[in-house]
Design a protein around this motif. Structure first.
Motif, short mmCIF file in Angstrom:
data_model
loop_
_atom_site.label_atom_id
_atom_site.label_comp_id
_atom_site.label_asym_id
_atom_site.label_seq_id
_atom_site.Cartn_x
_atom_site.Cartn_y
_atom_site.Cartn_z
N VAL A 87 52.00 44.88 45.95
CA VAL A 87 52.62 43.56 46.13
C VAL A 87 51.66 42.51 45.59
O VAL A 87 50.47 42.52 45.90
N ASP A 88 52.20 41.59 44.78
CA ASP A 88 51.42 40.45 44.27
C ASP A 88 50.11 40.86 43.60
O ASP A 88 49.10 40.17 43.73
N GLY A 89 50.08 41.99 42.93
CA GLY A 89 48.89 42.42 42.20
C GLY A 89 47.76 42.92 43.07
O GLY A 89 46.65 43.14 42.59
N ARG A 90 48.02 43.11 44.36
CA ARG A 90 46.94 43.53 45.27
C ARG A 90 46.45 44.95 44.96
O ARG A 90 45.25 45.21 45.01
N THR A 93 46.58 46.44 42.02
CA THR A 93 45.88 46.36 40.73
C THR A 93 44.45 45.86 40.94
O THR A 93 43.50 46.41 40.39
N GLU A 94 44.29 44.81 41.74
CA GLU A 94 42.96 44.26 42.01
C GLU A 94 42.09 45.27 42.74
O GLU A 94 40.91 45.45 42.43
N ALA A 101 52.48 45.44 36.07
CA ALA A 101 53.58 45.78 36.99
C ALA A 101 53.88 47.28 37.00
O ALA A 101 54.95 47.70 37.42
#
Length: 101
Positions: free
Chosen positions: A43-46, A48-49, A73
């Motif tokens: 969710v919201d790039g979490r 990925t980070e 994404a």
């Protein structure tokens, strides 16, 4: 940035994992990919980070040296590691082949 100054790492992210870990191989669209399981949700790039930071930690480089190249994404991502040392590809191979755990 010249190609010699960066290493591209194919990664398969498994968000929402019970325990975070870096290791294993997944035959992804970018070739053999390093599997990174993270606790963070997708969710919201979490995720990925979290994967970016986990990759940096596993490779022994600072987090700022690792950036996302493609796949924001997607579970299949390409990360760029700036100025990799000569030992980095060996570390990556051990993590991907399972002998680095």
């Amino acid at each position: 940035m010249p190609a010699d100054d960066a290493l591209t790492v194919a990664v398969r992210v498994k968000p929402g994992a019970a325990r975070a870990r870096v290791g294993g191989c997944f035959d992804g669209p970018h070739g053999p990919a390093l599997v990174i399981a993270v606790n963070a949700p997708a969710v919201d790039g979490r995720a990925t980070e979290a994967a970016r930071r986990a990759l940096a930690g596993a490779l022994g480089v600072r987090a700022a040296a690792v950036s996302l190249r493609t796949g924001a994404a997607s579970r299949d991502k390409l990360f760029l590691v700036e100025r990799p040392g000569p030992e980095l590809s060996g570390v990556l191979r051990r993590l991907r082949d399972g002998s680095g755990e």
